[in-house]
Write an enzyme that holds these catalytic residues in place. Sequence first.
Site, PDB file in Angstrom:
ATOM      1  N   GLY A 121       0.807  -1.230   0.000  1.00 41.00           N
ATOM      2  CA  GLY A 121       0.000   0.000   0.000  1.00 41.00           C
ATOM      3  C   GLY A 121       0.831   1.266   0.000  1.00 41.00           C
ATOM      4  O   GLY A 121       0.389   2.305   0.503  1.00 41.00           O
ATOM      5  N   LEU A 124       4.495   1.148  -4.298  1.00 39.86           N
ATOM      6  CA  LEU A 124       5.706   0.493  -4.816  1.00 39.86           C
ATOM      7  C   LEU A 124       5.379  -0.862  -5.455  1.00 39.86           C
ATOM      8  O   LEU A 124       6.245  -1.706  -5.648  1.00 39.86           O
ATOM      9  CB  LEU A 124       6.746   0.329  -3.698  1.00 39.86           C
ATOM     10  CG  LEU A 124       7.227   1.646  -3.073  1.00 39.86           C
ATOM     11  CD1 LEU A 124       8.221   1.373  -1.935  1.00 39.86           C
ATOM     12  CD2 LEU A 124       7.880   2.566  -4.106  1.00 39.86           C
ATOM     13  N   SER A 126       3.476  -3.675  -4.686  1.00 42.42           N
ATOM     14  CA  SER A 126       3.550  -4.999  -4.063  1.00 42.42           C
ATOM     15  C   SER A 126       2.608  -5.970  -4.774  1.00 42.42           C
ATOM     16  O   SER A 126       2.904  -7.164  -4.887  1.00 42.42           O
ATOM     17  CB  SER A 126       3.206  -4.911  -2.580  1.00 42.42           C
ATOM     18  OG  SER A 126       1.928  -4.342  -2.407  1.00 42.42           O
ATOM     19  N   ASP A 171       3.397  -1.333 -13.965  1.00 37.54           N
ATOM     20  CA  ASP A 171       3.967  -2.017 -12.806  1.00 37.54           C
ATOM     21  C   ASP A 171       4.382  -3.444 -13.156  1.00 37.54           C
ATOM     22  O   ASP A 171       5.484  -3.890 -12.831  1.00 37.54           O
ATOM     23  CB  ASP A 171       2.948  -2.055 -11.652  1.00 37.54           C
ATOM     24  CG  ASP A 171       2.414  -0.666 -11.321  1.00 37.54           C
ATOM     25  OD1 ASP A 171       2.987   0.322 -11.809  1.00 37.54           O
ATOM     26  OD2 ASP A 171       1.413  -0.589 -10.587  1.00 37.54           O
TER      27      ASP A 171
HETATM   28  C1  GLA Z   1      -0.712   2.394 -10.443  1.00 36.55           C
HETATM   29  C2  GLA Z   1      -1.115   1.559 -11.638  1.00 36.55           C
HETATM   30  C3  GLA Z   1      -0.212   1.837 -12.844  1.00 36.55           C
HETATM   31  C4  GLA Z   1      -0.116   3.331 -13.125  1.00 36.55           C
HETATM   32  C5  GLA Z   1       0.185   4.101 -11.835  1.00 36.55           C
HETATM   33  C6  GLA Z   1       0.116   5.592 -12.026  1.00 36.55           C
HETATM   34  O1  GLA Z   1       0.567   2.006  -9.989  1.00 36.55           O
HETATM   35  O2  GLA Z   1      -1.039   0.171 -11.327  1.00 36.55           O
HETATM   36  O3  GLA Z   1      -0.686   1.155 -13.972  1.00 36.55           O
HETATM   37  O4  GLA Z   1      -1.256   3.819 -13.757  1.00 36.55           O
HETATM   38  O5  GLA Z   1      -0.694   3.772 -10.785  1.00 36.55           O
HETATM   39  O6  GLA Z   1       1.118   6.021 -12.877  1.00 36.55           O
END
Ligand code: GLA
Length: 384
Positions: A121, A124, A126, A171
């Site tokens: 949360g 980063l 997770s 991510d």
């Molecule tokens: C979250 C989402 C990503 C991206 C970011 C904002 O981490 O999982 O896909 O949109 O927010 O940049």
Amino acid sequence: MGARDALIERFRNIFGGEARLYRAPGRVNLIGEHTDYNGGFVLPAALEQCTWIAAAPRPERRLRAHSLREKTTLEFDLDDPAPTPRHDWSDYVRGVAVMLQRDNQAIGGADLVIDSDVPIGSGLSSSAALEVATGFALLDLAHLPEDRTRLALSCQRAENEFVGMRCGVMDQFASCHGAADRALLIDCRSLEFRLTPIDPSVRLVICNSMVHHELAGSQYNVRRAQCEEAVARLSAVLPGVRELRDVTMDDLTRHGGLLSEVVLRRARHIVTENERVVRAADALAAGEVETCGRLMRESHVSMRDDYEISCKEIDILVDLASKIPGVLGARMTGGGFGGCTINLVRVDAVERFGAEIAESYKAATGITAPLLVCRPGAGAGVAN
Ligand code: GLA
């Protein structure tokens, strides 16, 4: 005994037998927020912090997953015709198994013991680390070929369609493709990427505000809908526009009247942020660290005022950081409404920065902010 051996040992105790060890990292985003689902550019780096999974195949078509963090074991049937989410950590595991199968990947049953040192949360990723580690393990145990981009897309789909969070691909992509000491400039439309070296004169320092707003998930989907509204209205007069990636500032100046004041500001963040990402990647690789820092500062202002995804504590962290000598840029990183800031700090100023930011944030908010000097790490893989 090292942490890896300890996890294998836990596997023996919980499920019995030998296991292989897999890992997938969390990520920090240097710049490019909410641009991924608009077909734009992002510049994340994989972290050293990872989700670890000890895994072994089992004969039945079932998954058994034990989380050391949550201290629970859950079991799923891979052939369940109507899998439903439980709204807990296991949805990431099950969602990935479901989406790999929908992508015609013939995975088999497995036992998994899961551990992680990615903070939960905090922006980063997770959850992406858990998804990618699960997917990597299930594919490897079934001897299926490694296709990291395809895996990232299945993991994103798990989150979109099983968990119900309409995230972009950044991510999961960063967790799959990360590389040591490099950031990744990703074109989220073509899914091409370039590894970008980080000039050795600077460090990326992550400060955790320790604030986590529950509205993050719902507001995320609201932002996405506002971007879609902007595209729907602009494409009526600009037929080449499929995503906000295709829109320029000039387009917004001419046709901004078609949008509500709020939707115009949301679109302006995306359009200006895309430009900043590409310039920041070039600047970082060329050692133009002041330029990179300035773009990070501008990005924060745009997120705060146009996209409205910051919060009081994060703004305090960014303002305090900006006053410390040797800090070139500071901004919120990740989805928003709390989580972490990322700071571009000259190597010789890192120690002083750590001491001063912790003290001044504590004085301003009463909160102790954990710091992490980030060394970008490798993407997902087999770990033993
Ligand atoms: C979250 C989402 C990503 C991206 C970011 C904002 O981490 O999982 O896909 O949109 O927010 O940049």
